[in-house]
Design an enzyme around this catalytic site. Structure first.
Site, PDB file in Angstrom:
ATOM      1  N   ASN A  25     -14.550  -1.090 -18.314  1.00  0.00           N
ATOM      2  CA  ASN A  25     -14.946  -0.384 -17.092  1.00  0.00           C
ATOM      3  C   ASN A  25     -14.073  -0.831 -15.924  1.00  0.00           C
ATOM      4  O   ASN A  25     -13.119  -1.608 -16.092  1.00  0.00           O
ATOM      5  CB  ASN A  25     -16.439  -0.586 -16.807  1.00  0.00           C
ATOM      6  CG  ASN A  25     -16.796  -2.048 -16.548  1.00  0.00           C
ATOM      7  OD1 ASN A  25     -15.943  -2.884 -16.248  1.00  0.00           O
ATOM      8  ND2 ASN A  25     -18.074  -2.375 -16.672  1.00  0.00           N
ATOM      9  N   ASP A 222     -22.937   5.025 -26.517  1.00  0.00           N
ATOM     10  CA  ASP A 222     -22.864   3.997 -25.479  1.00  0.00           C
ATOM     11  C   ASP A 222     -22.342   4.575 -24.163  1.00  0.00           C
ATOM     12  O   ASP A 222     -22.800   4.186 -23.085  1.00  0.00           O
ATOM     13  CB  ASP A 222     -21.968   2.854 -25.946  1.00  0.00           C
ATOM     14  CG  ASP A 222     -21.879   1.725 -24.929  1.00  0.00           C
ATOM     15  OD1 ASP A 222     -22.880   0.998 -24.757  1.00  0.00           O
ATOM     16  OD2 ASP A 222     -20.817   1.585 -24.287  1.00  0.00           O
TER      17      ASP A 222
END
Length: 347
Positions: A25, A222
């Protein structure tokens, strides 16, 4: 190579890969889905190798297909630039399935520091390459002791029972999560954060059989669950754990999959996201849409320095959301009690 030698070669496996920016991320935490995909790749390799070690199978080769992943905890985060070391070992074999235990270590190649990030148990079923609907027999494995085999059999029976119960509850029940209207939905409600992703299954997503790799499906799940958690918390979120993932039916190449997620429970420290994967065959449309995979993902919220933040309380609307919240709370308390019991046993 003799049967004994080939079986020994197939019983364990180690792979490693450096984590790159597209694995993580915006603050550098590697996505839980990326790690789950690596875990499944290792399991698929070792499972397929083992299922093809039996002498005389040259006329009926097979590939291992993921059927279930037991609860997986993310013990520590992994970061860009670290090396993931994935070790897989076959720990039990029934007549038609094999259990693979996987451990993931992260290595900081600048300092040499290592830490365990994940432990997972996966169950695979071998399908014939000649006929995709035929399940082949699994070669036996050698156990260190009769007790090891007995413990494996107990795990096998327990997961088999839970898979049947979960399939009966969710396997054919279609409850798509509609696209939320955030102009009318209030923040912190289920409707505000719920999310869906639509993906056309292509050749790169699939196994030799032409159906989707379990790791590809888990990565999509996910991603959706992470979007739900981020919309609710509005912070950096990371995967903390995944309850057992049950693969009810295979997803074939050419299907359109809809991955839907909705918040079900939030404590002060974590939140649970329920994720469904529904498959819709385009070419064989007469077969109809079906529920393929189900699971619960748990996330924690972090600040930019990686320190835990409190989860905003959920605003529940209706009896259905209240019921799912209470069910999630029960799972949360059961898992918490199990963690405490495991910690006491280790002391």
């Amino acid at each position: 190579m003799s049967g004994t030698q080939s079986q020994a070669t197939a019983s364990s496996l180690q792979i490693c890969r450096i984590m790159r920016p597209d694995d993580a991320n915006i603050v550098g935490n590697v996505h839980g889905g990326t790690i789950l995909k690596m875990i499944e790749e290792a399991g698929c390799i070792i499972g397929t190798r083992h299922c093809n070690t039996q002498p005389g199978l040259s006329q009926d080769r097979c590939a291992a297909q993921l059927a279930r992943v037991e609860r997986t905890d993310f013990l520590y985060p992994m970061f860009i630039g670290e090396v993931a070391h994935v070790s897989a070992e076959i720990t039990y074999a029934s007549k038609h399935s094999v259990e693979v235990q996987v451990h993931v270590m992260s290595e900081n190649i600048l300092t040499g520091a290592t830490k365990m990030t994940n432990r997972a148990a996966l169950w695979y079923v071998p399908f014939s390459l000649e006929n995709v609907n035929n399940v082949t027999e699994v070669p036996p494995i050698k156990y260190a002791s009769p007790g090891q085999e007995e413990e494996g059999k107990k795990r096998y029976e327990a997961q088999k029972m839970e898979r049947l119960e979960t399939k009966e509850r969710n396997g054919e029940l279609l409850m798509p999560v509609s696209a939320p209207d955030r102009t009318t939905k209030e923040p912190y409600t289920v409707g505000f954060s719920q999310s869906s992703l639509i993906h056309l299954v292509g050749p790169s997503d699939c196994t030799l059989h032409g159906f989707v790799h379990g790791g590809v499906t888990m990565k999509l799940m996910d991603e959706v669950a992470g979007i739900v958690a981020a919309r609710h918390c509005k912070t950096n979120i990371v995967t903390a754990s995944v309850d057992a993932i049950n693969f009810h039916r295979k997803i074939m190449q050419g299907c359109v999959v809809t991955v839907s997620g909705r918040a079900t429970f939030a404590s002060n420290k974590s939140m649970e996201i329920e994720v469904f994967v529904d498959a819709d065959p385009l070419i064989e449309a007469e077969k109809g849409k079906y529920r393929a995979v189900t699971a619960f993902f748990t996330y924690i919220s972090l600040d930019m320095q990686g320190k835990p933040l409190p989860i905003p309380p959920m605003k529940l609307e209706g009896d259905g959301e209240q019921r799912r919240f209470e069910d999630g709370k029960m799972r949360y308390l059961q898992n918490k009690a199990k963690r405490l019991a495991d910690k006491e046993r280790q002391q």
